[in-house]
Write a protein that holds these residues in place. Structure first.
Motif: not given
Length: 445
Positions: A151-173
């Motif tokens: 669930d943690r990995w899937r939630a992170q992946a979902a947030c990366r997609d949503l950041e791009e979709r909503y124009g939010l700060h893109q968290v990336g290592a």
């Protein structure tokens, strides 16, 4: 956007906390903004308030726990709690936008896929501007246990997609990514009316010292000269060898940060590898360093990290407090835009790094006779920052593009006045600073 997931046993206790005042009275206007498919109107689920304002959570707790009580093999910790927090620089999101975001996260995690009438029951509680809480029970309505694997990995992946979709700060290592302040650090800075967190201040000072210094001893000396506390870390196996360091702001009960907690390229081994690269020779006349740096900036488009180092040094040396403040802001913005995305060719970066160190040692940036050359240099870096913004736009890295464009705006403002010591400069916006029109995905529609 950062998800944080924990498991628990009691739905009622979690709901009481989310609707309560919080540890520091930070919970404001708690309310439901989303719930599982088939839950009905949110108003009917909202815990009612009695005469004294106390809410009754029994009905909502009962409806969330009902699948767990009737489940075939319920887990020992059936409560799934996920908080989602946006970056402090992001725009506020509406309740409707948060509801869509939460629905996507629940679907991609696998707990409530779209169109699955038998999925788990969940609600989303909002009590702040920048975050939301999801409360779910890990037994489906068809009585099967939802184990929420990965669930943690899937939630992170979902947030990366949503950041791009909503124009939010893109968290990336990335190998050179800066370490962001934690929520506790940000809240502490706000509570004490400080403009930024200790971590941000220390990272900026370490960036300057790393760009201007040579060996570790000089690096530590520069940090101490700025008023910081420095604590070298000695090897446990090789007596007398320094293997790391920690720094802190000189206050009562200082909080220490190792170089790796500021940025992964600020560890002492990374800095030593950088300093070992031999600097280039001085120009023939020994006085044309600024012009040589300008030519390198103009000719090489892949030295953004070197540009950051140059700006951190220039922000300490150029004449005029107004220009120094602007350059410091530009250095921070370009650092955010450049370091998380790129790794520079070692030789190109070393050449520029050697020249930056010589500029610091010779003090040419602080010489009023070099005003025109300094302004030309700042204009060249501004053009590079604009090109970097276009590159990030092309790759849909919206937050990095915004930071690069902000750096370009500030640099043009710093290069605008020919008299650096006369008055503080006020950056002005023009049409070149405006981001291109975003598509509907970036607007969060």
């Amino acid at each position: 956007m950062i998800p944080n997931i924990v498991r628990g046993r009691r739905v009622g206790g979690l709901l009481r906390y989310l609707y309560g005042p919080g540890r520091r009275e930070e919970h404001v206007n708690p309310r439901l903004v989303a719930a599982w498919d088939g839950a009905g109107p949110l108003g009917a689920l909202e815990p009612p308030a009695g005469r004294e304002g106390r809410r009754d959570f029994r009905a909502l707790t009962e409806v969330l726990e009902q699948p767990v009580r009737s489940g075939r093999n319920p887990p020992a910790k059936p409560v799934w709690h996920c908080s989602l927090r946006t970056d402090p620089s992001d725009r506020p999101l509406s309740d409707a936008q948060w509801a869509r975001i939460v629905g996507e996260v629940m679907a991609q995690v696998g707990l409530a896929p779209h169109g699955d009438a038998g999925a788990v029951r969940w609600v989303a509680v909002r009590h702040g501007a920048d975050h939301i809480h999801i409360v779910a029970t890990l037994v489906r309505q068809d009585r099967r246990t939802a184990w929420a694997r990965n669930d943690r990995w899937r939630a992170q992946a979902a947030c990366r997609d949503l950041e791009e979709r909503y124009g939010l700060h893109q968290v990336g290592a990335a190998a050179t990514a800066r370490r962001r302040p934690t929520a506790a650090e940000v809240n502490k800075a706000r509570r004490l009316s400080r403009p930024e967190s200790d971590r941000d201040v220390l990272r900026r000072e370490a960036r300057f010292a790393a760009a201007a210094a040579g060996p570790a001893e000089e690096f530590f000396a520069l940090l101490r000269d700025t008023g910081l506390l420095v604590r070298p870390r000695m090897s446990s196996t090789r007596p007398g060898e320094v293997t790391g360091y920690s720094i802190a702001i000189n206050r009562p009960d200082p909080i220490w940060y190792g170089g790796g907690r500021l940025a992964s390229d600020l560890t002492l081994p990374s800095l030593r590898a950088r300093w070992q690269l031999a600097p280039p020779p001085l120009p023939d006349d020994g006085r044309d360093l600024i012009a040589q740096v300008t030519r390198m900036v103009t000719a090489a488009g892949t030295t953004e990290i070197g540009m950051c180092d140059l700006l951190f040094v220039a922000a300490r040396q150029v004449p005029g407090p107004g220009r120094r403040r602007i350059l410091l802001r530009a250095a921070d913005a370009l650092d955010r835009a450049a370091r998380p995305r790129r790794t520079q060719p070692a030789r190109t970066h070393a050449d520029l790094q050697g020249l930056v160190r010589m500029l610091y040692l010779t003090g040419q940036l602080a010489d009023d006779r070099n005003t025109v050359a300094v302004l030309q240099l700042l204009a060249a870096i501004a053009r590079l920052a604009s090109a970097l913004a276009d590159l990030h736009d092309a790759h849909r890295q919206l937050h990095d593009a915004r930071d690069a464009r902000e750096a370009a705006r500030l640099l043009r403002a710093a290069a605008r006045s020919p008299h650096p010591g006369t008055r503080p400069l006020t950056p002005r916006r023009d049409r070149r600073d405006q981001p291109p029109a975003a598509d509907p995905r970036a607007r969060g529609t």
